[in-house]
Design a protein around this motif. Structure first.
Motif, PDB file in Angstrom:
ATOM      1  N   LYS A 401      23.750  55.175  47.475  1.00  0.00           N
ATOM      2  CA  LYS A 401      23.086  53.910  47.810  1.00  0.00           C
ATOM      3  C   LYS A 401      24.009  52.698  47.716  1.00  0.00           C
ATOM      4  O   LYS A 401      23.882  51.755  48.497  1.00  0.00           O
ATOM      5  CB  LYS A 401      21.886  53.717  46.881  1.00  0.00           C
ATOM      6  N   TYR A 402      24.934  52.699  46.761  1.00  0.00           N
ATOM      7  CA  TYR A 402      25.784  51.536  46.525  1.00  0.00           C
ATOM      8  C   TYR A 402      27.256  51.951  46.509  1.00  0.00           C
ATOM      9  O   TYR A 402      27.597  53.116  46.292  1.00  0.00           O
ATOM     10  CB  TYR A 402      25.471  50.880  45.171  1.00  0.00           C
ATOM     11  N   PHE A 403      28.129  50.946  46.710  1.00  0.00           N
ATOM     12  CA  PHE A 403      29.538  51.142  46.382  1.00  0.00           C
ATOM     13  C   PHE A 403      29.907  50.154  45.281  1.00  0.00           C
ATOM     14  O   PHE A 403      29.316  49.085  45.141  1.00  0.00           O
ATOM     15  CB  PHE A 403      30.443  51.000  47.616  1.00  0.00           C
ATOM     16  N   TYR A 404      30.901  50.533  44.476  1.00  0.00           N
ATOM     17  CA  TYR A 404      31.248  49.789  43.267  1.00  0.00           C
ATOM     18  C   TYR A 404      32.729  49.438  43.294  1.00  0.00           C
ATOM     19  O   TYR A 404      33.582  50.303  43.525  1.00  0.00           O
ATOM     20  CB  TYR A 404      30.944  50.621  42.013  1.00  0.00           C
ATOM     21  N   VAL A 405      33.020  48.172  43.052  1.00  0.00           N
ATOM     22  CA  VAL A 405      34.400  47.702  42.948  1.00  0.00           C
ATOM     23  C   VAL A 405      34.589  47.172  41.528  1.00  0.00           C
ATOM     24  O   VAL A 405      33.821  46.321  41.057  1.00  0.00           O
ATOM     25  CB  VAL A 405      34.707  46.601  43.978  1.00  0.00           C
ATOM     26  N   LYS A 406      35.626  47.668  40.844  1.00  0.00           N
ATOM     27  CA  LYS A 406      35.925  47.235  39.483  1.00  0.00           C
ATOM     28  C   LYS A 406      37.315  46.622  39.462  1.00  0.00           C
ATOM     29  O   LYS A 406      38.278  47.217  39.941  1.00  0.00           O
ATOM     30  CB  LYS A 406      35.853  48.407  38.526  1.00  0.00           C
ATOM     31  N   VAL A 407      37.404  45.393  38.918  1.00  0.00           N
ATOM     32  CA  VAL A 407      38.681  44.683  38.793  1.00  0.00           C
ATOM     33  C   VAL A 407      38.939  44.446  37.312  1.00  0.00           C
ATOM     34  O   VAL A 407      38.201  43.678  36.664  1.00  0.00           O
ATOM     35  CB  VAL A 407      38.659  43.353  39.568  1.00  0.00           C
ATOM     36  N   SER A 408      39.952  45.107  36.761  1.00  0.00           N
ATOM     37  CA  SER A 408      40.285  44.980  35.337  1.00  0.00           C
ATOM     38  C   SER A 408      41.680  44.395  35.190  1.00  0.00           C
ATOM     39  O   SER A 408      42.551  44.600  36.055  1.00  0.00           O
ATOM     40  CB  SER A 408      40.233  46.346  34.650  1.00  0.00           C
ATOM     41  N   ASP A 409      41.875  43.665  34.095  1.00  0.00           N
ATOM     42  CA  ASP A 409      43.198  43.091  33.848  1.00  0.00           C
ATOM     43  C   ASP A 409      43.519  43.136  32.359  1.00  0.00           C
ATOM     44  O   ASP A 409      42.647  43.407  31.529  1.00  0.00           O
ATOM     45  CB  ASP A 409      43.289  41.665  34.389  1.00  0.00           C
ATOM     46  N   SER A 410      44.770  42.863  32.040  1.00  0.00           N
ATOM     47  CA  SER A 410      45.230  42.836  30.651  1.00  0.00           C
ATOM     48  C   SER A 410      45.449  41.411  30.186  1.00  0.00           C
ATOM     49  O   SER A 410      46.326  41.127  29.378  1.00  0.00           O
ATOM     50  CB  SER A 410      46.551  43.619  30.534  1.00  0.00           C
TER      51      SER A 410
END
Length: 480
Positions: A401-410
């Motif tokens: 049903k959905y797509f997921y975008v994850k943006v992680s940083d340090s």
């Protein structure tokens, strides 16, 4: 004329108030059941009294028939022994007794007026034909019982006993009960009315206080907190309004700060360009290298100004209706790769490693320009507010049903108290550092608006000095 209509309209609107509804509700709930119950009790009493009176008359009539019919005295006009008993019974019940034979001739009449005459009455005829028991009728203040005169062994009636009895005492008692009930109802109505008036006033008082307080707030006095005492629901409303006022104050403060910051940001490049241009104009025989250096500085200031203006224009465009969303099927993997490729040079300047992780190919119905703007802002922020030689990881996943975008940083992270405000327009966590990086406090607001236009959701997870993760969830199929 308009003023008169306005006053009339205001009066009508004043009448349609919650207090009036509460007052009417209490009166209806308190009085209507009482009136119905009283009327029912009086009616039941009347029916019961009438039933008992009829039963008594029938028993007395049966006694007369059994006592005097067996020896023939009841139907024998010459035997006067039964007259005293009939007169006594007529006197007791305040009525009249008539005895009719098979020929419908009146053989006895306690009034002595109908003796010897023919009595043709529907109940009398039915008693003679069917010997089917007594019949009861009521007319005005009198009741009438018609009983067949027959022996227990015979199926044929030898005559009919017609007993008329008064109902005045029952009617009189019913009137007395009605009068007393009316008095009690009036007293109770007055009592309930007073209670309802006081009760409705007490119930509506917190709302009136709330109205006055909100009117005061609407005049711009946002520094005051709302405090409504009373019911738990009113207390909850008070807390909600205080949260709303706090948010309004925060937003107003952010807007004022934004105006100040944007004014400064827009003025600073212009001032710098003017100083550089004046320097060139006031000098003679300026070397070409100096011209090139000054023009490079001017170009940088123009780019800085352009960045601020573009952010403002992007936010304005995202504020427009959803109907302007241009949806098409887009390969999200390629979209993210393109964004990362474009931003990678910025990351390389600070030694930041860019990593893209895709779990599966994803194609979705999105507005490529607006979604690209949202993701670009998230990744660009991850680079700006990172540490040197840090890392930025972008991942893509999807379900049915959905797509997921994850943006992680340090990076430097976001304080807990600021995480609920970072999506507000013009809000900046570290104002000094944001100004150094050229931020205007609009990037995350732009990202959120773009995600919301796609009926998606954006969340932040962050710990100060440890890094930040933004997660974006968007439907695969566009929902208009």
């Amino acid at each position: 004329m308009l003023d008169i209509f306005s006053r009339i309209k205001y009066k009508i609107q004043s009448l349609v108030s919650m207090r009036l509804y509460i007052l009417l509700l209490i009166l209806i709930v308190g009085i209507v059941p009482m009136i119905v119950l009283t009327a029912g009790l009086i009616s039941a009493y009347r029916s019961r009294a009438l039933s008992l009176r009829v039963s008594e008359v029938q028993q007395y009539g049966s006694f007369i028939i059994n006592r005097f019919f067996s020896n023939g005295a009841l139907m024998n006009t010459e035997d006067t022994s039964v007259d005293d008993e009939l007169s006594l019974m007529a006197s007791i019940y305040g009525g009249r007794i008539i005895v009719v034979n098979q020929d419908l001739t009146v053989v006895r009449d306690t009034y002595g007026q109908e003796t010897g005459k023919i009595l043709i009455a529907q109940d009398v005829v039915r008693c003679l034909k069917n010997n089917s028991g007594s019949f009861v009728n009521r007319s005005g203040q009198y009741g009438e019982v018609t009983m067949p005169v027959a022996s227990q062994d015979s199926d044929t009636a030898q005559g009919v006993l017609v007993i008329t009895f008064t109902l005045r005492n029952i009617d009189s008692m019913t009137r007395v009960l009605n009068q007393k009930a009316t008095v009690y109802i009036i007293i109770i109505i007055l009592a309930v009315g007073v209670i309802a008036l006081i009760g409705s006033k007490l119930i509506a008082r917190p709302l009136n206080v709330m109205n006055k307080t909100l009117s005061h707030l609407s005049e711009g006095y946002l520094d005051e907190e709302v405090s409504f005492t009373g019911y738990s629901e009113i207390k909850k409303i008070s807390d909600s309004f205080n949260r709303l006022i706090s948010r309004m104050k925060s937003l107003e403060s952010s807007r004022q700060e934004f105006v100040s910051n944007v004014s400064h940001e827009l003025k600073t490049p212009i001032t710098s360009m003017k100083v550089l241009a004046d320097s060139l104009l006031t000098q003679e025989n300026v070397p070409a290298e100096t011209y090139r250096e000054f023009l490079t500085d001017i170009n940088e200031e123009v780019e800085r100004e352009n960045k601020i203006i573009n952010d403002l224009l992007s936010l304005v465009k995202l504020d427009k209706s959803v109907g302007e969303v241009h949806v098409e099927e887009v390969n999200i993997n390629e979209l993210l790769e393109g964004i990362l490729k474009r931003l990678n040079p910025i990351a390389q300047k600070r030694g930041i490693e860019m990593v893209f992780e895709s779990f599966r190919p994803v194609t979705a119905e999105v507005d490529e320009v607006k979604l690209s703007l949202a993701i670009s802002n998230l990744i660009e922020n991850a680079i700006k507010y990172n540490v040197d030689d840090g890392w930025v990881r972008v991942s893509l996943n999807a379900d049915h049903k959905y797509f997921y975008v994850k943006v992680s940083d340090s990076g430097i992270g976001i304080p807990d108290e600021a995480q609920g405000l970072i999506f507000e327009r013009f809000y900046r966590v570290d104002k000094a550092r944001t100004r150094e990086t050229g931020g205007t406090g609009l990037g995350l607001s732009i990202a959120r608006n773009a995600v919301m236009l796609h009926k998606g959701a954006i969340k932040v997870y962050s710990k100060e000095n440890e890094g930040t993760t933004f997660t974006v969830r968007i439907p695969l199929s566009y929902i208009p």
